[in-house]
Design an enzyme around this catalytic site. Structure first.
Site, PDB file in Angstrom:
ATOM      1  N   ALA A 210       0.816  -1.220   0.000  1.00 51.64           N
ATOM      2  CA  ALA A 210       0.000   0.000   0.000  1.00 51.64           C
ATOM      3  C   ALA A 210       0.847   1.267   0.000  1.00 51.64           C
ATOM      4  CB  ALA A 210      -0.935  -0.005   1.209  1.00 51.64           C
ATOM      5  N   SER A 211       2.138   1.130   0.256  1.00 54.28           N
ATOM      6  CA  SER A 211       3.024   2.299   0.206  1.00 54.28           C
ATOM      7  C   SER A 211       3.427   2.644  -1.226  1.00 54.28           C
ATOM      8  CB  SER A 211       4.278   2.029   1.050  1.00 54.28           C
ATOM      9  OG  SER A 211       4.774   0.721   0.784  1.00 54.28           O
TER      10      SER A 211
ATOM     11  N   ASN B  67      -0.855  -7.176  -3.898  1.00 51.63           N
ATOM     12  CA  ASN B  67      -0.350  -6.138  -4.800  1.00 51.63           C
ATOM     13  C   ASN B  67       1.159  -5.934  -4.666  1.00 51.63           C
ATOM     14  OD1 ASN B  67      -0.530  -3.398  -6.322  1.00 51.63           O
ATOM     15  ND2 ASN B  67       0.305  -2.861  -4.306  1.00 51.63           N
TER      16      ASN B  67
ATOM     17  N   SER C  58       0.081  -8.475 -14.385  1.00 54.13           N
ATOM     18  CA  SER C  58       0.595  -7.459 -15.312  1.00 54.13           C
ATOM     19  C   SER C  58       0.324  -7.937 -16.733  1.00 54.13           C
ATOM     20  CB  SER C  58       2.108  -7.312 -15.113  1.00 54.13           C
ATOM     21  OG  SER C  58       2.708  -6.691 -16.243  1.00 54.13           O
TER      22      SER C  58
ATOM     23  N   TYR D  18      10.209 -11.397 -14.377  1.00 50.98           N
ATOM     24  CA  TYR D  18       9.039 -10.634 -13.906  1.00 50.98           C
ATOM     25  C   TYR D  18       7.780 -11.166 -14.585  1.00 50.98           C
ATOM     26  CZ  TYR D  18       5.871  -6.674 -13.167  1.00 50.98           C
ATOM     27  OH  TYR D  18       4.787  -5.882 -12.826  1.00 50.98           O
ATOM     28  N   ALA D  19       7.838 -11.340 -15.913  1.00 55.92           N
ATOM     29  CA  ALA D  19       6.674 -11.853 -16.645  1.00 55.92           C
ATOM     30  C   ALA D  19       6.295 -13.241 -16.141  1.00 55.92           C
ATOM     31  CB  ALA D  19       6.967 -11.881 -18.144  1.00 55.92           C
ATOM     32  N   ALA D  20       7.304 -14.058 -15.818  1.00 50.22           N
ATOM     33  CA  ALA D  20       7.011 -15.407 -15.310  1.00 50.22           C
ATOM     34  C   ALA D  20       6.293 -15.340 -13.960  1.00 50.22           C
ATOM     35  CB  ALA D  20       8.304 -16.219 -15.195  1.00 50.22           C
TER      36      ALA D  20
ATOM     37  N   LYS E 252       4.369 -12.951 -13.006  1.00 47.07           N
ATOM     38  CA  LYS E 252       3.012 -12.430 -13.235  1.00 47.07           C
ATOM     39  C   LYS E 252       2.149 -13.473 -13.941  1.00 47.07           C
ATOM     40  CE  LYS E 252       3.646  -8.652 -11.049  1.00 47.07           C
ATOM     41  NZ  LYS E 252       2.882  -8.392  -9.815  1.00 47.07           N
TER      42      LYS E 252
HETATM   43  P1  NAP Z   1       5.730   0.387  -6.468  1.00 50.09           P
HETATM   44  O1  NAP Z   1       5.197   1.774  -6.446  1.00 50.09           O
HETATM   45  O2  NAP Z   1       7.175   0.155  -6.710  1.00 50.09           O
HETATM   46  O3  NAP Z   1       5.276  -0.354  -5.109  1.00 50.09           O
HETATM   47  C1  NAP Z   1       5.759  -1.634  -4.775  1.00 50.09           C
HETATM   48  C2  NAP Z   1       5.181  -2.036  -3.427  1.00 50.09           C
HETATM   49  O4  NAP Z   1       5.712  -3.335  -3.088  1.00 50.09           O
HETATM   50  C3  NAP Z   1       5.574  -1.080  -2.308  1.00 50.09           C
HETATM   51  O5  NAP Z   1       4.490  -0.878  -1.445  1.00 50.09           O
HETATM   52  C4  NAP Z   1       6.688  -1.833  -1.584  1.00 50.09           C
HETATM   53  O6  NAP Z   1       6.786  -1.536  -0.196  1.00 50.09           O
HETATM   54  C5  NAP Z   1       6.217  -3.266  -1.755  1.00 50.09           C
HETATM   55  N1  NAP Z   1       7.347  -4.160  -1.517  1.00 50.09           N
HETATM   56  C6  NAP Z   1       8.571  -4.134  -2.107  1.00 50.09           C
HETATM   57  N2  NAP Z   1       9.379  -5.065  -1.557  1.00 50.09           N
HETATM   58  C7  NAP Z   1       8.646  -5.677  -0.577  1.00 50.09           C
HETATM   59  C8  NAP Z   1       8.910  -6.704   0.355  1.00 50.09           C
HETATM   60  N3  NAP Z   1      10.102  -7.325   0.424  1.00 50.09           N
HETATM   61  N4  NAP Z   1       7.928  -7.074   1.208  1.00 50.09           N
HETATM   62  C9  NAP Z   1       6.716  -6.481   1.162  1.00 50.09           C
HETATM   63  N5  NAP Z   1       6.397  -5.486   0.301  1.00 50.09           N
HETATM   64  C10 NAP Z   1       7.355  -5.095  -0.547  1.00 50.09           C
HETATM   65  O7  NAP Z   1       4.989  -0.480  -7.587  1.00 50.09           O
HETATM   66  P2  NAP Z   1       3.581  -0.317  -8.291  1.00 50.09           P
HETATM   67  O8  NAP Z   1       3.806   0.185  -9.653  1.00 50.09           O
HETATM   68  O9  NAP Z   1       2.605   0.354  -7.399  1.00 50.09           O
HETATM   69  O10 NAP Z   1       3.204  -1.867  -8.447  1.00 50.09           O
HETATM   70  C11 NAP Z   1       2.298  -2.546  -7.585  1.00 50.09           C
HETATM   71  C12 NAP Z   1       1.967  -3.889  -8.208  1.00 50.09           C
HETATM   72  O11 NAP Z   1       1.422  -3.684  -9.515  1.00 50.09           O
HETATM   73  C13 NAP Z   1       3.180  -4.798  -8.386  1.00 50.09           C
HETATM   74  O12 NAP Z   1       2.828  -6.128  -8.119  1.00 50.09           O
HETATM   75  C14 NAP Z   1       3.512  -4.630  -9.866  1.00 50.09           C
HETATM   76  O13 NAP Z   1       4.171  -5.758 -10.383  1.00 50.09           O
HETATM   77  C15 NAP Z   1       2.129  -4.455 -10.462  1.00 50.09           C
HETATM   78  N6  NAP Z   1       2.105  -3.780 -11.750  1.00 50.09           N
HETATM   79  C16 NAP Z   1       2.656  -2.546 -11.904  1.00 50.09           C
HETATM   80  C17 NAP Z   1       2.625  -1.953 -13.165  1.00 50.09           C
HETATM   81  C18 NAP Z   1       3.198  -0.598 -13.411  1.00 50.09           C
HETATM   82  O14 NAP Z   1       3.360  -0.239 -14.605  1.00 50.09           O
HETATM   83  N7  NAP Z   1       3.526   0.192 -12.402  1.00 50.09           N
HETATM   84  C19 NAP Z   1       2.015  -2.605 -14.229  1.00 50.09           C
HETATM   85  C20 NAP Z   1       1.460  -3.863 -14.024  1.00 50.09           C
HETATM   86  C21 NAP Z   1       1.509  -4.439 -12.783  1.00 50.09           C
HETATM   87  P3  NAP Z   1       7.842  -0.448   0.414  1.00 50.09           P
HETATM   88  O15 NAP Z   1       7.945   0.649  -0.613  1.00 50.09           O
HETATM   89  O16 NAP Z   1       7.185  -0.027   1.691  1.00 50.09           O
HETATM   90  O17 NAP Z   1       9.126  -1.171   0.638  1.00 50.09           O
END
Ligand code: NAP
Length: 247
Positions: free
Chosen positions: A13-14, A89, A141, A154-156, A158
């Site tokens: 959620a961060s 997420n 994704s 990463y794709a794997a 997802k």
């Molecule tokens: P983001 O802003 O980088 O956020 C990633 C989140 O994962 C943060 O809250 C982070 O927590 C948490 N995280 C990282 N390492 C962790 C750990 N060891 N334990 C627990 N939590 C951890 O990414 P986002 O773009 O919002 O992506 C969120 C999801 O959507 C991901 O699963 C990503 O693969 C998917 N997604 C993103 C996109 C895109 O284009 N952005 C597209 C498709 C799918 P902290 O920051 O507190 O460490």
């Protein structure tokens, strides 16, 4: 759906998408447990408390630690009551040639992107089964749908979430638990902070709607999948992607 506010657990959620998911569920009056790992979430928490309708609290956990998911779900249940909606997420990306990826990097990605989703689901399913109701939403994704050069691992991960979603939907449907997936296209968050303007322009050009996605675009899909309007949805994938991937 019962009258009490639901307990929604949003991992990651961060981050950009996770924070938008929290905001969207709070807006509809659910109580939300906002998970984070390393980020300072205090400013977001203050904003959610000021502007949300439901109650919100933050819970820290490193979900690559195998025991953390169970502890997180237990802490949320002790504070809010059992989890009604789990949004898996939290995730990370890794870019580069597969031949340059170490085994440790591969394992880390799978531990966070896949194993944590498995362990969080495993921790919430018993109470959902007892209540005969629950929603699990996995954030995959478009790369999980169609693959991505230089993002094979990463794709794997997802793609694994897509298969997990379909399988769990079959396993848990008889218990009244709906399991669905959101597979966003490129969303403008910290995960894509490394893209320069040329890369962003190329992505916009490759997207029929000519836009990069906003975190809210992914969040609204998650809220829909946990709403009464999606009562006949399980095992499905919604892909907010501007037409970048049409499958
Ligand atoms: P983001 O802003 O980088 O956020 C990633 C989140 O994962 C943060 O809250 C982070 O927590 C948490 N995280 C990282 N390492 C962790 C750990 N060891 N334990 C627990 N939590 C951890 O990414 P986002 O773009 O919002 O992506 C969120 C999801 O959507 C991901 O699963 C990503 O693969 C998917 N997604 C993103 C996109 C895109 O284009 N952005 C597209 C498709 C799918 P902290 O920051 O507190 O460490």
């Amino acid at each position: 759906m019962s009258d009490r506010p639901r307990t929604v657990l949003v991992t990651g959620a961060s981050g950009g998408i996770g924070a938008a998911v929290v905001t969207a569920f709070l807006r509809r009056g659910d109580n939300v447990a906002a998970h984070y790992c390393r980020a300072d979430i205090s400013a977001r928490l203050a904003d959610w408390r000021t502007n949300g309708r439901g109650r919100v609290a933050a819970f820290a956990a490193d979900l690559t630690e195998p025991a953390a998911a169970g502890e997180l779900v237990a802490a949320v249940a002790a504070d809010f009551g059992p989890v009604d909606v789990l949004v898996n997420n939290a995730g990370a990306a890794w870019q580069g040639l597969l031949t340059e990826m170490s085994t440790a990097e591969w394992d880390y990605l799978f531990a966070l992107n896949v194993r944590a989703a498995f362990l969080c689901a495993k921790a919430v399913i018993p109470a959902m089964t007892r209540r005969g109701q629950g929603w699990i939403i996995n954030i995959s994704s478009v790369w999980g749908l169609v693959g991505a050069s230089c993002e094979a691992a990463y794709a794997a991960t997802k793609g694994a979430l897509l298969a997990l979603t379909k399988s769990l939907a079959k396993e848990l449907g008889p218990a009244g638990i709906r399991v669905n997936c959101v597979a966003p296209g490129v969303i403008d968050t910290a995960m894509n902070a490394g893209l320069d303007e040329a890369a962003r322009a190329a992505l916009r050009t490759a997207t029929p709607l000519g836009l990069l996605g906003r975190p809210e675009d992914a969040a609204e899909s998650a809220v829909f999948l946990a709403s009464p309007a999606a009562g006949f949805f399980t095992g499905q994938t919604l892909s907010p992607n501007g037409g970048f991937v049409i499958y």
